[in-house]
Scaffold this motif. Structure first.
Motif, PDB file in Angstrom:
ATOM      1  N   LEU A   1       0.137  17.487  42.486  1.00 55.51           N
ATOM      2  CA  LEU A   1       1.154  18.392  43.021  1.00 55.51           C
ATOM      3  C   LEU A   1       1.118  19.696  42.246  1.00 55.51           C
ATOM      4  N   ALA A   2       1.084  20.809  42.964  1.00 60.87           N
ATOM      5  CA  ALA A   2       1.178  22.132  42.342  1.00 60.87           C
ATOM      6  C   ALA A   2       2.251  22.916  43.074  1.00 60.87           C
ATOM      7  N   ALA A   3       3.386  23.090  42.432  1.00 56.51           N
ATOM      8  CA  ALA A   3       4.492  23.846  43.016  1.00 56.51           C
ATOM      9  C   ALA A   3       4.335  25.313  42.639  1.00 56.51           C
ATOM     10  N   VAL A   4       4.242  26.170  43.633  1.00 58.99           N
ATOM     11  CA  VAL A   4       4.078  27.603  43.405  1.00 58.99           C
ATOM     12  C   VAL A   4       5.415  28.319  43.480  1.00 58.99           C
ATOM     13  N   SER A   5       6.219  27.968  44.475  1.00 57.53           N
ATOM     14  CA  SER A   5       7.511  28.614  44.673  1.00 57.53           C
ATOM     15  C   SER A   5       8.378  27.711  45.531  1.00 57.53           C
ATOM     16  N   ARG A   6       9.539  28.202  45.892  1.00 56.18           N
ATOM     17  CA  ARG A   6      10.407  27.430  46.781  1.00 56.18           C
ATOM     18  C   ARG A   6       9.749  27.209  48.136  1.00 56.18           C
ATOM     19  N   ASN A   7       8.902  28.128  48.561  1.00 52.28           N
ATOM     20  CA  ASN A   7       8.262  28.013  49.870  1.00 52.28           C
ATOM     21  C   ASN A   7       6.875  27.388  49.828  1.00 52.28           C
TER      22      ASN A   7
ATOM     23  N   ASP B   1      18.263   9.080  41.168  1.00 51.48           N
ATOM     24  CA  ASP B   1      17.685   8.849  42.483  1.00 51.48           C
ATOM     25  C   ASP B   1      16.801   7.608  42.379  1.00 51.48           C
ATOM     26  N   THR B   2      16.722   6.812  43.426  1.00 51.78           N
ATOM     27  CA  THR B   2      15.947   5.579  43.383  1.00 51.78           C
ATOM     28  C   THR B   2      14.701   5.626  44.261  1.00 51.78           C
ATOM     29  N   GLY B   3      14.353   6.800  44.788  1.00 50.59           N
ATOM     30  CA  GLY B   3      13.145   6.934  45.587  1.00 50.59           C
ATOM     31  C   GLY B   3      11.894   6.909  44.726  1.00 50.59           C
ATOM     32  N   SER B   4      10.764   6.544  45.328  1.00 57.11           N
ATOM     33  CA  SER B   4       9.493   6.428  44.621  1.00 57.11           C
ATOM     34  C   SER B   4       8.735   7.750  44.628  1.00 57.11           C
ATOM     35  N   TYR B   5       8.424   8.245  43.420  1.00 55.72           N
ATOM     36  CA  TYR B   5       7.610   9.450  43.263  1.00 55.72           C
ATOM     37  C   TYR B   5       6.660   9.250  42.088  1.00 55.72           C
ATOM     38  N   ASP B   6       5.488   9.872  42.173  1.00 57.47           N
ATOM     39  CA  ASP B   6       4.498   9.783  41.097  1.00 57.47           C
ATOM     40  C   ASP B   6       4.491  11.004  40.197  1.00 57.47           C
ATOM     41  N   THR B   7       4.806  12.173  40.742  1.00 57.01           N
ATOM     42  CA  THR B   7       4.708  13.399  39.955  1.00 57.01           C
ATOM     43  C   THR B   7       5.779  14.375  40.395  1.00 57.01           C
ATOM     44  N   VAL B   8       6.066  15.355  39.541  1.00 56.94           N
ATOM     45  CA  VAL B   8       7.144  16.311  39.780  1.00 56.94           C
ATOM     46  C   VAL B   8       6.766  17.636  39.144  1.00 56.94           C
ATOM     47  N   ASP B   9       7.206  18.736  39.762  1.00 54.38           N
ATOM     48  CA  ASP B   9       6.853  20.061  39.253  1.00 54.38           C
ATOM     49  C   ASP B   9       7.927  21.050  39.677  1.00 54.38           C
ATOM     50  N   CYS B  10       8.255  21.992  38.804  1.00 49.02           N
ATOM     51  CA  CYS B  10       9.259  23.015  39.103  1.00 49.02           C
ATOM     52  C   CYS B  10       8.653  24.399  38.930  1.00 49.02           C
ATOM     53  N   THR B  11       9.294  25.395  39.542  1.00 50.68           N
ATOM     54  CA  THR B  11       8.772  26.758  39.542  1.00 50.68           C
ATOM     55  C   THR B  11       9.793  27.722  38.967  1.00 50.68           C
ATOM     56  N   SER B  12       9.334  28.930  38.677  1.00 51.34           N
ATOM     57  CA  SER B  12      10.203  29.917  38.053  1.00 51.34           C
ATOM     58  C   SER B  12      11.307  30.407  38.983  1.00 51.34           C
ATOM     59  N   ASP B  13      11.146  30.236  40.308  1.00 52.42           N
ATOM     60  CA  ASP B  13      12.216  30.653  41.224  1.00 52.42           C
ATOM     61  C   ASP B  13      13.172  29.504  41.529  1.00 52.42           C
ATOM     62  N   GLN B  14      13.260  28.561  40.564  1.00 57.46           N
ATOM     63  CA  GLN B  14      14.233  27.476  40.592  1.00 57.46           C
ATOM     64  C   GLN B  14      14.010  26.499  41.735  1.00 57.46           C
TER      65      GLN B  14
END
Length: 366
Positions: free
Chosen positions: A61-67, A337-350
């Motif tokens: 996963l690569a989060a770039v922005s909110r969009n 949260d109890t959902g299944s996820y493997d990875t997580v990423d946040c961006t500078s635009d929150q």
């Protein structure tokens, strides 16, 4: 399918400036309390699932922005969204269906580098400069003893990839042109690996960078779960034991997150569903030289972790059994949260994104 993620604490972490003091901080927290209820007193921040249109597992996963976000997963699949997850475009490299993508790093909506894992020639790196319309294979491993797990970038030009030990030492691959070409770095500055030691290609976070030169490598599968640190882009390394349990091929540190060159979080445990994962998180305040067990760790194995944007104290950890939040720098965690996820990423635009099995992908909604 939405589940409340935090209430006031997470809203404050996402909206209050980290440097706020005194009355300014109180005003920011009050604003967070109001915004946590949504525009009409609705739900607080929560994961909202997005329809990826596929059932593959997305460990990259690569989060770039909110969009904009990129996903990389099994069956050689790469997806990209430019509208906040409402639609996803399949931009998989041609002929890659037999590959297992486990990590992706994106510079923007058009440029990304993706890593395929596996023994020998199964480990490959691809790069795109046109949003995935075309791809160039920039590296193919030819050493049968190498198995690449993760990659990371310091900036748009300089990056590293890491392989499980070859001839007794972790192998590091380096690029200085944005992933267009790669070279194996000398192993003289790499400490010897333990018997059975390896990295976990579970979330694309077993190799992470912070700033222009610092990088950390997470290990497991051996007698001790360790973190290696380099302050010169992978030329020389130091190594430290962590308190996260090891002693089995299924146990160790699975993911790292550093918000600067000093403050880090490590998560992991035992990935087997029928095994407990005590002490599944630890923190460092000295760049990884020492690690302290979380006083209240996540209740189960966690494979991914990220600091929340613009926060000095809040972070999210994810795994197959849920998402956990810390608001005190990793000392204590609670499940939100109890959902299944493997990875997580946040961006500078929150914006924060998470992905995992069965095509699951979600964005944090406020």
């Amino acid at each position: 399918m939405t589940v409340g993620v935090c209430g006031v604490a997470l809203a404050a972490a996402l909206t209050a400036p980290a440097q706020a003091q005194g009355p300014d901080q109180e005003a920011a927290l009050e604003s967070a309390r109001e915004s946590s209820q949504g525009p009409s007193g609705g739900k607080p921040p929560h994961w909202e699932l997005k329809d990826s249109g596929t059932d593959v597992r997305f460990r990259g996963l690569a989060a770039v922005s909110r969009n904009t976000a990129w996903l990389a997963g099994s069956k050689g699949t790469v997806l990209r969204t430019a509208d906040g997850g409402r639609t996803w475009r399949n931009v998989s490299p041609p002929g890659a269906a037999e590959l297992e993508f486990r990590d992706i790093e994106a510079f923007d909506s058009r440029r990304a580098v993706v890593l395929a894992i596996g023994e020998g020639e199964a480990s490959r790196v691809f790069r795109t400069e046109d949003g995935g319309a075309t791809w160039t294979e920039s590296f193919r491993n030819t050493d049968a003893k190498a198995f690449y797990d993760c990659l990371t970038f310091f900036d748009r030009r300089h990056g590293l990839a890491m392989s499980d030990p070859v001839d007794g030492k972790f192998r590091i691959l380096s690029t200085s042109d944005g992933g267009r070409s790669w070279e194996v770095l000398p192993s003289v500055g790499m400490p010897a690996a333990q018997e059975g030691e390896a990295g976990f290609a579970a979330s694309g976070q077993c190799l992470v960078a912070s700033g222009p030169r610092d990088v950390w490598l997470a290990t497991g599968g051996a007698a001790r779960a360790r973190v290696l640190h380099s302050s010169d882009r992978g030329l020389t390394w130091t190594v430290t034991d962590t308190p996260i349990p090891a002693g089995d091929p299924a146990r160790g540190v699975f993911a790292l997150a550093f918000r600067d060159r000093t403050h880090g979080i490590a998560v992991g445990g035992d990935y087997r569903a029928d095994q407990a994962s005590p002490q599944a998180a630890a923190t460092s305040r000295d760049g990884g030289r020492t690690w302290t067990t979380a006083a209240t760790p996540p209740p189960a194995y966690r494979s991914g972790v990220t600091w929340l944007p613009h926060s000095r104290t809040s972070a999210l950890a994810v795994g197959p059994t849920g998402t956990d939040l810390t608001t005190n720098g990793g000392r204590t965690w609670h499940t939100v949260d109890t959902g299944s996820y493997d990875t997580v990423d946040c961006t500078s635009d929150q914006a924060c994104w998470a992905s995992g099995e069965k095509g699951r992908v979600a964005r944090l909604e406020r």
